[in-house]
Design a protein around this motif. Sequence first.
Motif, PDB file in Angstrom:
ATOM      1  N   SER A   8      40.306  61.604  45.406  1.00 51.85           N
ATOM      2  CA  SER A   8      40.901  61.029  46.466  1.00 51.85           C
ATOM      3  C   SER A   8      42.013  59.869  45.775  1.00 51.85           C
ATOM      4  N   THR A   9      42.107  59.873  44.594  1.00 46.98           N
ATOM      5  CA  THR A   9      42.907  58.937  43.794  1.00 46.98           C
ATOM      6  C   THR A   9      44.470  59.432  43.866  1.00 46.98           C
ATOM      7  N   ASN A  10      45.289  58.476  44.206  1.00 51.67           N
ATOM      8  CA  ASN A  10      46.588  58.799  44.217  1.00 51.67           C
ATOM      9  C   ASN A  10      47.680  58.239  43.109  1.00 51.67           C
ATOM     10  N   VAL A  11      47.307  57.176  42.731  1.00 52.25           N
ATOM     11  CA  VAL A  11      47.915  56.366  41.405  1.00 52.25           C
ATOM     12  C   VAL A  11      46.879  55.653  40.632  1.00 52.25           C
ATOM     13  N   LEU A  12      45.948  54.830  41.165  1.00 52.40           N
ATOM     14  CA  LEU A  12      44.997  53.992  40.572  1.00 52.40           C
ATOM     15  C   LEU A  12      43.809  54.494  41.353  1.00 52.40           C
ATOM     16  N   PRO A  13      42.768  54.505  40.552  1.00 56.02           N
ATOM     17  CA  PRO A  13      41.272  54.410  41.191  1.00 56.02           C
ATOM     18  C   PRO A  13      40.564  53.464  41.482  1.00 56.02           C
ATOM     19  N   TYR A  14      40.989  52.849  42.697  1.00 56.03           N
ATOM     20  CA  TYR A  14      40.406  51.452  43.085  1.00 56.03           C
ATOM     21  C   TYR A  14      39.092  51.195  42.973  1.00 56.03           C
ATOM     22  N   MET A  15      38.273  52.152  43.705  1.00 57.09           N
ATOM     23  CA  MET A  15      36.900  52.033  43.564  1.00 57.09           C
ATOM     24  C   MET A  15      36.394  52.006  42.164  1.00 57.09           C
ATOM     25  N   ARG A  16      36.910  52.866  41.293  1.00 58.40           N
ATOM     26  CA  ARG A  16      36.548  52.600  39.851  1.00 58.40           C
ATOM     27  C   ARG A  16      36.964  51.502  39.166  1.00 58.40           C
ATOM     28  N   ILE A  17      38.005  51.122  39.413  1.00 56.62           N
ATOM     29  CA  ILE A  17      38.756  49.773  39.077  1.00 56.62           C
ATOM     30  C   ILE A  17      37.776  48.543  39.188  1.00 56.62           C
ATOM     31  N   MET A  18      37.150  48.601  40.620  1.00 58.02           N
ATOM     32  CA  MET A  18      36.459  47.423  41.117  1.00 58.02           C
ATOM     33  C   MET A  18      35.169  47.416  40.343  1.00 58.02           C
ATOM     34  N   ALA A  19      34.397  48.547  40.495  1.00 59.85           N
ATOM     35  CA  ALA A  19      32.927  48.910  40.136  1.00 59.85           C
ATOM     36  C   ALA A  19      32.831  48.851  38.603  1.00 59.85           C
ATOM     37  N   CYS A  20      33.683  49.398  37.896  1.00 60.06           N
ATOM     38  CA  CYS A  20      33.571  49.647  36.269  1.00 60.06           C
ATOM     39  C   CYS A  20      34.348  48.769  35.577  1.00 60.06           C
ATOM     40  N   ASP A  21      35.750  48.791  35.779  1.00 61.34           N
ATOM     41  CA  ASP A  21      36.675  47.896  34.902  1.00 61.34           C
ATOM     42  C   ASP A  21      36.586  46.312  35.133  1.00 61.34           C
ATOM     43  N   LEU A  22      36.673  46.320  36.412  1.00 62.48           N
ATOM     44  CA  LEU A  22      36.279  44.592  36.779  1.00 62.48           C
ATOM     45  C   LEU A  22      35.080  44.231  36.806  1.00 62.48           C
ATOM     46  N   ASN A  23      34.057  45.072  37.016  1.00 64.67           N
ATOM     47  CA  ASN A  23      32.580  44.703  36.917  1.00 64.67           C
ATOM     48  C   ASN A  23      32.376  43.832  38.086  1.00 64.67           C
ATOM     49  N   CYS A  24      32.779  44.076  39.347  1.00 64.65           N
ATOM     50  CA  CYS A  24      32.556  43.379  40.283  1.00 64.65           C
ATOM     51  C   CYS A  24      30.787  43.430  40.720  1.00 64.65           C
ATOM     52  N   VAL A  25      30.365  42.027  40.835  1.00 65.80           N
ATOM     53  CA  VAL A  25      28.662  41.844  40.703  1.00 65.80           C
ATOM     54  C   VAL A  25      28.324  41.185  42.077  1.00 65.80           C
ATOM     55  N   ASN A  26      29.354  40.704  42.709  1.00 68.11           N
ATOM     56  CA  ASN A  26      28.924  39.904  44.036  1.00 68.11           C
ATOM     57  C   ASN A  26      30.029  39.882  45.345  1.00 68.11           C
ATOM     58  N   GLU A  27      29.725  39.172  46.131  1.00 69.11           N
ATOM     59  CA  GLU A  27      30.758  39.319  47.542  1.00 69.11           C
ATOM     60  C   GLU A  27      31.917  38.590  47.247  1.00 69.11           C
ATOM     61  N   PHE A  28      31.627  37.381  46.572  1.00 65.58           N
ATOM     62  CA  PHE A  28      32.754  36.545  46.188  1.00 65.58           C
ATOM     63  C   PHE A  28      33.935  37.285  45.451  1.00 65.58           C
ATOM     64  N   GLU A  29      33.279  37.823  44.256  1.00 65.44           N
ATOM     65  CA  GLU A  29      34.353  38.507  43.568  1.00 65.44           C
ATOM     66  C   GLU A  29      34.797  39.593  44.188  1.00 65.44           C
TER      67      GLU A  29
END
Length: 617
Positions: free
Chosen positions: A49-70
């Motif tokens: 489902s990725t067109n240019v950037l994998p947003y779900m992977r960026i948020m979960a892995c690369d940016l390491n989102c850990v809470n609602e505020f982030e």
Amino acid sequence: MATEESYVPNAFDAEFDNFWDTVSCYAANTFPFEERCAFVASAKDCNRSTNVLPYMRIMACDLNCVNEFEQVIFLALFMGLCYEILVLLIHVCNKYYSPALKAVSRFLCMNEHVAGVTLLAFGNSSADLFSNLASVNANVPVFANSLAAALFVSMVSGGLICYTSPFKMNAYESVRDILFLIFGSMLLQYFLASSAHVPETSFIVMFLVYIFYILVNVVDVYLIRRALKTTNAQIDALLVGEMTPEKRKRLSELERNQAIYTRDMEVEIFERTNSGPNINKIRYTTLRMGRSTRISLDRKATRMVLHNRALGRNWGLFKDLFIALRPINCEKWRKGNIIKRAFMLTKIPAVIICCIYIPLVDYELDKHGWNKLLNCIQVMLNPAMSIMAIKALLSSRGNSLWYVAMGEEAIYAMYSLPITVPIAVFMFIQSRTDVPPFYHSVFTVMNLTGSMFMIFICATEIDKVLEVIGHILKVEDDFMGATVKACTGSLGPLIANVAMALHGYPRMAYASAIGGPFFTVVMSASTVMHVKNLFGLPVSEANQTGNYGLNAFIFLNLGVFSTLLWSTTLGFFARRSVGIFSIVFYCIYLLFAILIHRKVIHSFSVDLPVKAAFGDI
């Protein structure tokens, strides 16, 4: 002695074996934050489902989102990226796509209306067709989404055209296109509602309707040109001999007809005016169309304006390259305020990407946009980059992201160099820097295809970003498709149509605002449903209209019928006030959709019958 029974796999085991192949990437939102990275790394849908950037992977892995505020902060960053992509989309449509369409329409001897309902409408709407075909297995209401997109283009795009560039419409052509749009939407709705399983003949009929629509427009142009020849011959015959009152009266009638026929002959390249609409005045909204003189462009003058035989063939070679690659105009920077300068800074990536990838052919510019060294480089880069990107997109099967495969697919790009490098060398030896060569118009092909590819990528990427945000915020898919995705998926047609209108071609733009929705409903929706039939997927009124399809159907027909009413009432003068009316009409549709989503009111769709799980109730 007990015997061990052998375990027989069942359907549940097969489902778990294929779990990572079939599970939706957005199911990661139901997991705790610390487990989402492992999920998106394993789910193949996150790659597919990725067109240019994998947003779900960026948020979960690369940016390491850990809470609602982030998560909220990262979503705001994604919205900022949407704005940057929108800037790129506007820059492509305004500087590259519009001049290319004018040049191609002129080359094919089309008038503004035919160019609008064919080239511009197909170029704007084909991205939606290809996007739907790529996700044909998805369980989405294609007909409902197509109706919503058609409503947005016809009302918002058409309204903005009327507001920014009021004009005198082509009366007969506009009425014909509106009636075709009403007929096409009602015919497809009838086919869906008349049977539980839509037969193949229905899609063949829809295809023939669109072919007939194009033939009618082409034959109309032929008849106009034939009538013009007959009128010119009659005028020449009247000018022979003594002029009598009867001849003078007949001559004035023929000259009026001649002026009407000549106006609809072919697309002219006009000088671009720098004066835009003064939207600061309140009376601007209600003023009737003013007379605007469009001056035909002298293409030979703009081509030879800098030609000087006393200079060398490569005089100013690197200077021209530096000026073309310069992302900010120094004079505009000095004159601009802080807001304009901030906008110039945001345009830097868009200007550089387009300048490197897309050759510019614009007859309104000096040398028609010719830049010797840059064009020689683009002859090699444009095909190679296109082949590499498209091949990587097609070869990605879910095991990896598409741009990871670009390294493997680079060899296919190299195959184009044995053809393009000799062409570039020939161009460099044969051409001059101060005048475009005779074959410069061939670059229009790369200009048009490169622009369409960039528009497709930008529009689908904005659509993907908002889809990710909608799933994270737990917004209903049908509601997103009928409102947000209908708007974002139609940003390309919106910006392209408005750009053409501001360039002095409002008739072409408005023809696309009606012809584009006709293509979306009649061709795009029916083609996707036909492919679903071929794949054995169920196609019925219930799964193709969803909860918002009939709502969009009724509003679309009301909207285009109101357009038919105001156009005939106002003598086919497209005023600014009717532009505002069209946009407000679409806002009312959004209000209905929101109220349906909030369950304040009921939609026009029929409730499905409740079936008992066991026995009869």
